[in-house]
Design an enzyme around this catalytic site. Structure first.
Site, PDB file in Angstrom:
ATOM      1  N   GLY A  45       0.844  -1.180   0.000  1.00  0.00           N
ATOM      2  CA  GLY A  45       0.000   0.000   0.000  1.00  0.00           C
ATOM      3  C   GLY A  45       0.881   1.232   0.000  1.00  0.00           C
ATOM      4  O   GLY A  45       2.041   1.172   0.423  1.00  0.00           O
ATOM      5  N   GLN A  50       2.925   9.929   1.804  1.00  0.00           N
ATOM      6  CA  GLN A  50       4.231   9.252   1.728  1.00  0.00           C
ATOM      7  C   GLN A  50       5.022   9.656   0.493  1.00  0.00           C
ATOM      8  O   GLN A  50       6.210   9.362   0.395  1.00  0.00           O
ATOM      9  CB  GLN A  50       4.051   7.734   1.721  1.00  0.00           C
ATOM     10  N   CYS A 106       6.128  -0.346   7.399  1.00  0.00           N
ATOM     11  CA  CYS A 106       5.731   0.847   6.654  1.00  0.00           C
ATOM     12  C   CYS A 106       6.913   1.319   5.810  1.00  0.00           C
ATOM     13  O   CYS A 106       8.034   1.394   6.316  1.00  0.00           O
ATOM     14  CB  CYS A 106       5.315   1.944   7.638  1.00  0.00           C
ATOM     15  N   LEU A 107       6.656   1.654   4.552  1.00  0.00           N
ATOM     16  CA  LEU A 107       7.740   2.100   3.671  1.00  0.00           C
ATOM     17  C   LEU A 107       8.411   3.370   4.194  1.00  0.00           C
ATOM     18  O   LEU A 107       9.575   3.618   3.909  1.00  0.00           O
ATOM     19  CB  LEU A 107       7.213   2.329   2.250  1.00  0.00           C
ATOM     20  N   HIS A 148      -4.275   0.704   7.626  1.00  0.00           N
ATOM     21  CA  HIS A 148      -2.911   1.259   7.723  1.00  0.00           C
ATOM     22  C   HIS A 148      -2.775   2.475   6.795  1.00  0.00           C
ATOM     23  O   HIS A 148      -2.281   3.529   7.205  1.00  0.00           O
ATOM     24  CB  HIS A 148      -1.879   0.179   7.374  1.00  0.00           C
ATOM     25  N   GLU A 149      -3.244   2.323   5.552  1.00  0.00           N
ATOM     26  CA  GLU A 149      -3.124   3.429   4.583  1.00  0.00           C
ATOM     27  C   GLU A 149      -4.039   4.589   4.973  1.00  0.00           C
ATOM     28  O   GLU A 149      -3.676   5.757   4.816  1.00  0.00           O
ATOM     29  CB  GLU A 149      -3.453   2.955   3.163  1.00  0.00           C
ATOM     30  N   HIS A 152      -2.518   6.948   7.277  1.00  0.00           N
ATOM     31  CA  HIS A 152      -1.600   7.912   6.652  1.00  0.00           C
ATOM     32  C   HIS A 152      -2.317   9.199   6.230  1.00  0.00           C
ATOM     33  O   HIS A 152      -1.765  10.291   6.374  1.00  0.00           O
ATOM     34  CB  HIS A 152      -0.912   7.302   5.425  1.00  0.00           C
TER      35      HIS A 152
HETATM   36 ZN    ZN Z   1       2.740   3.043   6.000  1.00  0.00          ZN
END
Ligand code: ZN
Length: 192
Positions: A45, A50, A106-107, A148-149, A152
């Site tokens: 995701g 991000q 998480c990226l 999760h997304e 963000h």
């Molecule tokens: Zn993340």
């Protein structure tokens, strides 16, 4: 085009993102770039903050998780084989079911993974790439990735759910990430 991913520590990751209109400049290209960036970094995701945009947009592909599950694990989740979808202007209507733990990463926070409890089921309103409105309920791994997304675009991160002791233990690592003292095999930008 692969976009650099914003690392932990940048204010954009703590910003509540805004709804957009269909005439948002460069939206189609932005979505295309987000898919490319997500897959290039092996993410499941990616949310607009991000990649440094304060808009309510995220992309996700839970089918990638199912592809990597062992056969005996696959029956555990009601949403197999997962979905691939773009969410624009998403707003949660309700959270249901029992909270369950899943090991998240998480990226924007590379090399840290922790168990996070989240609701089993989420119902949200959103529009797709054509700005067609939907109200849908998701569960299993798909709901996990969506939640999760969604966090963000609300300026939240998975580490916010950790117990104070765990957070203190991670502080050094998080400081290093925000300063760029981390090795990753995808492009990132750091606040410095
Ligand atoms: Zn993340």
């Amino acid at each position: 085009m692969i976009l650099p991913i914003v690392a932990y520590g940048a204010p954009i990751l703590r910003t509540v993102a805004k709804d957009i209109t269909p005439d948002h400049p460069g939206l189609a290209k932005l979505i295309e770039d987000m898919w490319e960036t997500m897959y290039a970094s092996n993410g499941v995701g990616l949310a607009a903050p991000q990649i440094n945009r304060d808009i309510r947009l995220f992309v996700m592909d839970s089918s990638q998780i199912f592809e990597n599950l062992d056969d005996d694990e696959e029956g555990k989740y009601p949403d197999a084989p997962g979905i691939k979808q773009v969410f624009i202007n998403a707003h949660i209507k309700s959270l249901n079911g029992e909270e369950w733990a899943y090991n998240e990463g998480c990226l924007s926070i590379p090399k840290i993974r922790e168990d996070v409890y989240r609701s089993e089921e989420v119902t949200l309103e959103y529009v797709d790439e054509q700005f067609v409105p939907h109200t849908k309920t998701f569960n299993g791994i798909t709901a996990r990735v969506i939640l999760h997304e969604y966090d963000h675009i609300e300026g939240k991160l998975f580490i916010d759910y950790l117990k104070p002791l765990k957070k203190r233990m991670l502080k050094g690592k998080l400081d290093d990430i925000s300063k760029g003292k981390v090795r990753v095999d995808y492009k990132m930008t750091f606040q410095k």
